[in-house]
Design an enzyme around this catalytic site. Structure first.
Site, PDB file in Angstrom:
ATOM      1  N   CYS A  54      47.738  -6.582  -6.121  1.00  0.00           N
ATOM      2  CA  CYS A  54      46.657  -7.477  -5.719  1.00  0.00           C
ATOM      3  C   CYS A  54      45.351  -6.716  -5.513  1.00  0.00           C
ATOM      4  O   CYS A  54      44.274  -7.282  -5.669  1.00  0.00           O
ATOM      5  CB  CYS A  54      47.043  -8.222  -4.443  1.00  0.00           C
ATOM      6  SG  CYS A  54      48.456  -9.329  -4.656  1.00  0.00           S
ATOM      7  N   GLY A  55      45.434  -5.441  -5.149  1.00  0.00           N
ATOM      8  CA  GLY A  55      44.236  -4.624  -4.984  1.00  0.00           C
ATOM      9  C   GLY A  55      43.718  -4.014  -6.268  1.00  0.00           C
ATOM     10  O   GLY A  55      42.719  -3.286  -6.257  1.00  0.00           O
TER      11      GLY A  55
ATOM     12  N   ARG B 201      45.071 -20.242   1.589  1.00  0.00           N
ATOM     13  CA  ARG B 201      44.240 -19.757   0.484  1.00  0.00           C
ATOM     14  C   ARG B 201      43.387 -20.906  -0.044  1.00  0.00           C
ATOM     15  O   ARG B 201      43.894 -21.962  -0.413  1.00  0.00           O
ATOM     16  CB  ARG B 201      45.110 -19.192  -0.637  1.00  0.00           C
ATOM     17  CG  ARG B 201      44.296 -18.646  -1.821  1.00  0.00           C
ATOM     18  CD  ARG B 201      45.215 -18.161  -2.922  1.00  0.00           C
ATOM     19  NE  ARG B 201      45.957 -16.978  -2.510  1.00  0.00           N
ATOM     20  CZ  ARG B 201      47.153 -16.636  -2.984  1.00  0.00           C
ATOM     21  NH1 ARG B 201      47.755 -17.417  -3.873  1.00  0.00           N
ATOM     22  NH2 ARG B 201      47.748 -15.545  -2.572  1.00  0.00           N
TER      23      ARG B 201
ATOM     24  N   ARG C 228      54.571 -19.223 -14.504  1.00  0.00           N
ATOM     25  CA  ARG C 228      54.145 -18.314 -13.441  1.00  0.00           C
ATOM     26  C   ARG C 228      52.674 -18.583 -13.156  1.00  0.00           C
ATOM     27  O   ARG C 228      52.063 -19.473 -13.741  1.00  0.00           O
ATOM     28  CB  ARG C 228      54.329 -16.846 -13.857  1.00  0.00           C
ATOM     29  CG  ARG C 228      55.742 -16.300 -13.725  1.00  0.00           C
ATOM     30  CD  ARG C 228      56.284 -16.305 -12.308  1.00  0.00           C
ATOM     31  NE  ARG C 228      55.604 -15.445 -11.367  1.00  0.00           N
ATOM     32  CZ  ARG C 228      55.911 -14.172 -11.131  1.00  0.00           C
ATOM     33  NH1 ARG C 228      56.889 -13.583 -11.807  1.00  0.00           N
ATOM     34  NH2 ARG C 228      55.259 -13.489 -10.212  1.00  0.00           N
ATOM     35  N   LYS C 229      52.091 -17.777 -12.285  1.00  0.00           N
ATOM     36  CA  LYS C 229      50.667 -17.943 -11.987  1.00  0.00           C
ATOM     37  C   LYS C 229      49.835 -17.615 -13.223  1.00  0.00           C
ATOM     38  O   LYS C 229      50.311 -16.977 -14.169  1.00  0.00           O
ATOM     39  CB  LYS C 229      50.259 -17.048 -10.827  1.00  0.00           C
ATOM     40  CG  LYS C 229      50.248 -15.554 -11.123  1.00  0.00           C
ATOM     41  CD  LYS C 229      49.741 -14.804  -9.898  1.00  0.00           C
ATOM     42  CE  LYS C 229      49.663 -13.309 -10.175  1.00  0.00           C
ATOM     43  NZ  LYS C 229      49.162 -12.556  -9.002  1.00  0.00           N
TER      44      LYS C 229
ATOM     45  N   GLY D 211      49.118  -2.542  -1.658  1.00  0.00           N
ATOM     46  CA  GLY D 211      50.282  -2.213  -0.855  1.00  0.00           C
ATOM     47  C   GLY D 211      51.590  -2.147  -1.593  1.00  0.00           C
ATOM     48  O   GLY D 211      52.580  -1.637  -1.063  1.00  0.00           O
TER      49      GLY D 211
END
Length: 533
Positions: A459-460, A69, A183-184, A454
């Site tokens: 993420c989508g 990434r 976390r992120k 998914g």
């Protein structure tokens, strides 16, 4: 700085324990050793987790083939950089590919561990970095895709986004100050009126706002104007995120800041989150959980204390008053005689050949600059009027069209089960095939944004779509099958809001007629009239 060691070890989750044992950035110095060892001989914690601090991701569904990434602030790269990315993908043949992400970024697939030293050397030579792009770090920082090109923009986000990236990553070298967050963390800066960055789904977002300021009104640290005037700045939003446990839109911090204070405010918020964020339960470690525990007023006070000055209250209204634009097609720039062209990249998937062609187009027709959008598409800016006619004849535009059909135009998809072990369903190819089938049956007078993801990690981003499809396990005839939960009503642009789940567990093999009916009922689609010959 306070790190995870300040939390009693009995309450540390397994990720906090592995971070306490060894700093994630330490693997930077071990890449040569990993390459000589091979992936199977590596320490599993280094392989499965710590490599993410340098942007390398082990994928159990493709053992031995890693994902990389990038970090591409504001989604901007140049032809030389795209060509290097294409060369990396090319070496892996059919196993190599790249995906544009919903954070204006690129992920490379098929990477082998023994090639990492050479790949990192290639990246360094053209100014690319992958540092701190995974695990508990700030993700790619998004800004307006047409920053500096749009005559109607309020602020060019490019320089601020780069300054924030440099602060967080020590100019791409790695920065231990911000490599151990709970976390992120997602950051976005909007510079236009259409909320192109989807501000409300970020942990921290800055949206344009003008403030009426009178002489003597500005708090310490600001320059008071000589007469009453409207001054440009940003309202600040905090806490937006998607996760399997919870999804929330960002809320106002009740703060307005000048552009020159954005980087310092980012630092202060990150420090407060780093030192106080919840670390015991990983499912409750995102920023919004801390805000819930403290309340927004205390959170703001802590930020001001860290910043060393009071902040002005937010304006009642921001400048997000346009519907969302997707930038696909040909548009005049504010620079006379120049155009930017938006190419539709179906579900963001690229191969080496397509990447080489995009690099060539940007070099031959533009200024070698390439931009990515949060809709997983590509913009080539700075194309003179005089070469547009020639540009239109390029064969690659048959694949990456400037005039896609309505459903394909707005289609977004996460990686799916092909490469991601979290995904419960295959997404990308299924999404493309289903949109094509629906377009054969239906007439649509406008694009409909359909997002596939998914799994519940989202993420989508199905919650911001007109129709969102989240992968799940469904049952049909008593047997488990791939399925989706369906979300309706997500809105971007002005008055942005999250959609709601309206149907659960629809088997993917039964999904097409369901979408067919939804498009007719909610989005004005009409069945095509078939004429018999």
């Amino acid at each position: 700085m306070t790190d995870s060691a300040t939390t009693p070890k009995t309450s540390l989750n397994k990720f906090e324990k592995l971070k306490a044992e060894k700093d994630g950035l330490a693997v930077k110095a071990e890449i040569e050793n990993f390459a000589s060892l091979g992936w199977e001989a590596m320490d599993e914690t280094d392989r499965d987790h710590r490599l993410k601090w340098v942007g390398v991701f082990f994928r159990p569904v493709t053992p031995g083939k890693f994902m990389m990434r990038m970090r591409l602030p504001n989604g901007i790269l140049n032809s030389a950089q795209m060509r290097v990315l294409a060369e990396v993908v090319e070496r892996y043949g059919d196993e190599g590919s790249a995906d544009i992400t919903t954070r204006q970024n690129i992920q490379l697939r098929g990477i082998r561990i023994e090639d990492l030293p050479d790949i990192f050397n290639r990246f360094q030579a053209v100014g690319l970095t992958t540092v701190q792009s995974g695990m508990d770090n700030v993700r790619n920082i998004t800004g307006d895709a047409v920053a500096g090109l749009d005559a109607d923009e309020l602020f060019d986000t490019r320089e601020l986004v780069q300054q924030i990236q440099d602060m967080i990553t020590n100019s791409g070298q790695g920065n231990s100050e911000f490599s151990n967050l709970p976390r992120k963390f997602n950051i976005a800066i909007a510079g236009g009126r259409d909320n192109s960055v989807h501000a409300e789904i970020n942990d921290l977002a800055f949206v344009p706002a003008f403030k009426d300021v009178s002489p003597g009104y500005i708090s310490p640290g600001y320059i008071s104007p000589e007469k009453s005037e409207k001054i440009f700045g940003f309202n600040v939003l905090v806490g937006g995120f998607f996760s399997a446990k919870r999804c929330d839109a960002a809320i106002p911090l009740n703060v307005w800041v000048l552009p020159e204070d954005v980087v310092a405010v980012c630092r202060a918020i990150l420090e407060v989150y780093r030192d106080n964020g919840l670390r015991a339960n990983r499912q409750k470690s995102r920023l919004m959980w801390l805000i819930d525990e403290w309340g927004i007023d205390k959170f703001r006070q802590e930020v001001e204390q860290r910043l060393g000055k009071s902040l002005l209250a937010a304006t009642e209204h921001d400048e997000i008053d346009w519907e969302k634009r997707d930038h696909i097609g040909v548009y005049k720039q504010k620079q006379p005689g120049l155009n930017y062209v938006g190419l539709n990249i179906p579900v963001g998937r690229l191969n080496a050949e397509g990447m080489f062609e995009i690099a060539r187009l940007a070099e031959v027709y533009g200024s070698s600059e390439i931009r990515l959008t949060v809709e997983q598409n590509i913009i080539i800016p700075n194309i003179p009027d005089s070469v547009l006619a020639s540009f239109y004849t390029e064969n690659i535009l048959k694949q990456f069209t400037i005039n896609p059909s309505p459903l394909t135009r707005s289609l977004v998809s996460c990686t799916g089960a092909e490469f991601c072990n979290f995904a419960m369903i295959e997404t990308k190819q299924r999404a493309i095939a289903m949109m094509k089938a629906l377009e054969l049956d239906l007439e649509l007078n406008r694009p409909v944004r359909i997002h596939w993801t998914g799994c519940p990690n989202s993420c989508g981003q199905p919650q911001v779509a007109d129709i969102g499809l989240m992968g799940t396990k469904a049952r049909k005839n008593g047997k488990p099958v791939e399925g989706v939960d369906i979300y309706i009503g997500g809105k971007v642009g002005k008055d942005a809001s999250l959609g709601t789940c309206v149907t659960k567990g629809v088997p993917c093999e039964d999904l097409q007629p369901v979408l067919h009916d939804l498009l007719i009922e909610h989005f004005g689609a009409k069945p095509k009239v078939l004429i018999n010959s």
